[in-house]
Scaffold this motif. Structure first.
Motif, mmCIF file in Angstrom:
data_model
loop_
_atom_site.group_PDB
_atom_site.id
_atom_site.type_symbol
_atom_site.label_atom_id
_atom_site.label_comp_id
_atom_site.label_asym_id
_atom_site.label_seq_id
_atom_site.Cartn_x
_atom_site.Cartn_y
_atom_site.Cartn_z
ATOM 1 N N ALA A 48 49.100 47.533 71.370
ATOM 2 C CA ALA A 48 48.294 48.455 72.171
ATOM 3 C C ALA A 48 46.818 48.141 71.932
ATOM 4 C CB ALA A 48 48.576 49.900 71.782
ATOM 5 N N VAL A 49 45.984 48.768 72.740
ATOM 6 C CA VAL A 49 44.554 48.811 72.437
ATOM 7 C C VAL A 49 44.326 50.037 71.561
ATOM 8 C CG1 VAL A 49 42.213 48.962 73.349
ATOM 9 C CG2 VAL A 49 43.958 47.674 74.599
ATOM 10 N N TYR A 50 43.676 49.829 70.445
ATOM 11 C CA TYR A 50 43.435 50.902 69.505
ATOM 12 C C TYR A 50 41.973 51.354 69.602
ATOM 13 C CZ TYR A 50 47.991 50.348 67.358
ATOM 14 O OH TYR A 50 49.354 50.325 67.135
ATOM 15 N N PHE A 51 41.805 52.658 69.657
ATOM 16 C CA PHE A 51 40.486 53.261 69.797
ATOM 17 C C PHE A 51 40.222 54.209 68.626
ATOM 18 C CE2 PHE A 51 39.718 52.139 74.249
ATOM 19 C CZ PHE A 51 41.007 51.944 74.734
ATOM 20 N N CYS A 52 38.966 54.303 68.238
ATOM 21 C CA CYS A 52 38.591 55.399 67.355
ATOM 22 C C CYS A 52 37.729 56.372 68.141
ATOM 23 C CB CYS A 52 37.866 54.914 66.109
ATOM 24 S SG CYS A 52 36.262 54.139 66.377
ATOM 25 N N GLY A 53 37.802 57.609 67.735
ATOM 26 C CA GLY A 53 37.027 58.652 68.369
ATOM 27 C C GLY A 53 36.449 59.570 67.312
ATOM 28 N N ALA A 54 35.457 60.341 67.694
ATOM 29 C CA ALA A 54 34.832 61.280 66.777
ATOM 30 C C ALA A 54 34.618 62.618 67.458
ATOM 31 C CB ALA A 54 33.492 60.727 66.288
ATOM 32 N N ARG A 55 34.782 63.668 66.671
ATOM 33 C CA ARG A 55 34.507 65.007 67.154
ATOM 34 C C ARG A 55 33.957 65.811 65.990
ATOM 35 N NH1 ARG A 55 39.685 68.577 68.528
ATOM 36 N NH2 ARG A 55 38.001 70.103 68.578
ATOM 37 N N ASN A 56 33.258 66.887 66.309
ATOM 38 C CA ASN A 56 32.751 67.761 65.253
ATOM 39 C C ASN A 56 33.915 68.432 64.534
ATOM 40 O OD1 ASN A 56 30.038 67.233 65.823
ATOM 41 N ND2 ASN A 56 29.967 68.838 67.373
ATOM 42 N N TRP A 57 33.756 68.565 63.230
ATOM 43 C CA TRP A 57 34.764 69.256 62.439
ATOM 44 C C TRP A 57 34.559 70.761 62.571
ATOM 45 C CZ3 TRP A 57 34.059 71.845 57.465
ATOM 46 C CH2 TRP A 57 35.266 72.206 56.869
ATOM 47 N N LEU A 58 35.638 71.478 62.829
ATOM 48 C CA LEU A 58 35.574 72.924 62.950
ATOM 49 C C LEU A 58 35.926 73.543 61.601
ATOM 50 C CD1 LEU A 58 37.377 73.357 66.399
ATOM 51 C CD2 LEU A 58 34.923 73.203 65.939
ATOM 52 N N THR A 59 35.033 74.338 61.092
ATOM 53 C CA THR A 59 35.213 74.942 59.783
ATOM 54 C C THR A 59 36.539 75.686 59.697
ATOM 55 O OG1 THR A 59 32.811 75.228 59.706
ATOM 56 C CG2 THR A 59 34.106 76.378 58.048
ATOM 57 N N PHE A 60 37.250 75.480 58.602
ATOM 58 C CA PHE A 60 38.512 76.161 58.307
ATOM 59 C C PHE A 60 39.639 75.792 59.270
ATOM 60 C CE2 PHE A 60 36.254 78.198 55.164
ATOM 61 C CZ PHE A 60 35.232 79.006 55.630
ATOM 62 N N THR A 61 39.475 74.715 59.988
ATOM 63 C CA THR A 61 40.522 74.267 60.908
ATOM 64 C C THR A 61 41.192 73.027 60.341
ATOM 65 O OG1 THR A 61 39.277 75.104 62.792
ATOM 66 C CG2 THR A 61 41.040 73.546 63.260
ATOM 67 N N LYS A 62 42.516 73.051 60.255
ATOM 68 C CA LYS A 62 43.243 71.919 59.714
ATOM 69 C C LYS A 62 43.086 70.705 60.605
ATOM 70 C CE LYS A 62 46.727 74.610 57.253
ATOM 71 N NZ LYS A 62 48.187 74.856 57.072
ATOM 72 N N VAL A 63 43.028 69.562 59.982
ATOM 73 C CA VAL A 63 42.768 68.337 60.731
ATOM 74 C C VAL A 63 43.873 68.080 61.758
ATOM 75 C CG1 VAL A 63 43.856 66.822 59.020
ATOM 76 C CG2 VAL A 63 42.077 65.925 60.538
ATOM 77 N N GLU A 64 45.109 68.467 61.461
ATOM 78 C CA GLU A 64 46.184 68.202 62.423
ATOM 79 C C GLU A 64 46.001 68.981 63.715
ATOM 80 O OE1 GLU A 64 46.673 69.194 59.274
ATOM 81 O OE2 GLU A 64 48.338 70.622 59.123
ATOM 82 N N LEU A 65 45.307 70.110 63.643
ATOM 83 C CA LEU A 65 45.042 70.890 64.853
ATOM 84 C C LEU A 65 43.908 70.288 65.671
ATOM 85 C CD1 LEU A 65 45.370 74.508 63.409
ATOM 86 C CD2 LEU A 65 47.083 73.147 64.620
#
Length: 129
Positions: A92-109
């Motif tokens: 596949a073509v692999y991509f990385c992405g970034a988003r702001n981290w939401l306080t107290f939110t688990k990374v899987e969500l």
């Protein structure tokens, strides 16, 4: 302005390993989630795994658990996807992405593609003998 640059893709034989890198330029990513995604020909982009740059917590989709590892070097503003025991279906073509981290939110969500606003250009991974 934030720019993400992936590298490390290539051709690898089944059972082989690759390390992909995602270098972030122009903005420190110390309170973010970095996600790795892939898009195979004719398919939609799908999540692979994510890491919080705040506490290094990780999440992986079931299909890559035990096979892929996400890590990072915050001092270098660079994140990695280590892929072991590669199979043809990992092509596949692999991509990385970034988003702001939401306080107290688990990374899987937070590891869902619609939440990511910044993307790299992608790097091709081909698993073939």
């Amino acid at each position: 302005q934030l720019q993400l640059v992936e590298s490390g893709g290539g051709l690898v034989q089944p059972g082989g390993s690759l390390r992909l890198s995602c270098a972030a330029r122009g903005f420190p990513l110390d309170y973010h989630v970095i996600g790795w995604f892939r898009q195979a020909p004719g398919k939609e982009r799908e999540e692979v795994g994510c890491i919080s740059t705040y506490d290094n917590s990780t999440y992986y989709v079931d299909s890559v658990k035990g096979q892929f590892t996400v890590s990072g070097d915050i001092a270098k503003n660079t994140w990695f996807l280590d892929m072991d025991n590669l199979k043809s279906e990992d092509t596949a073509v692999y991509f990385c992405g970034a988003r702001n981290w939401l306080t107290f939110t688990k990374v899987e969500l937070m590891c869902v593609k619609r939440g990511f606003g910044k993307w790299g250009q992608g790097t091709q991974v081909t698993v073939s003998s």
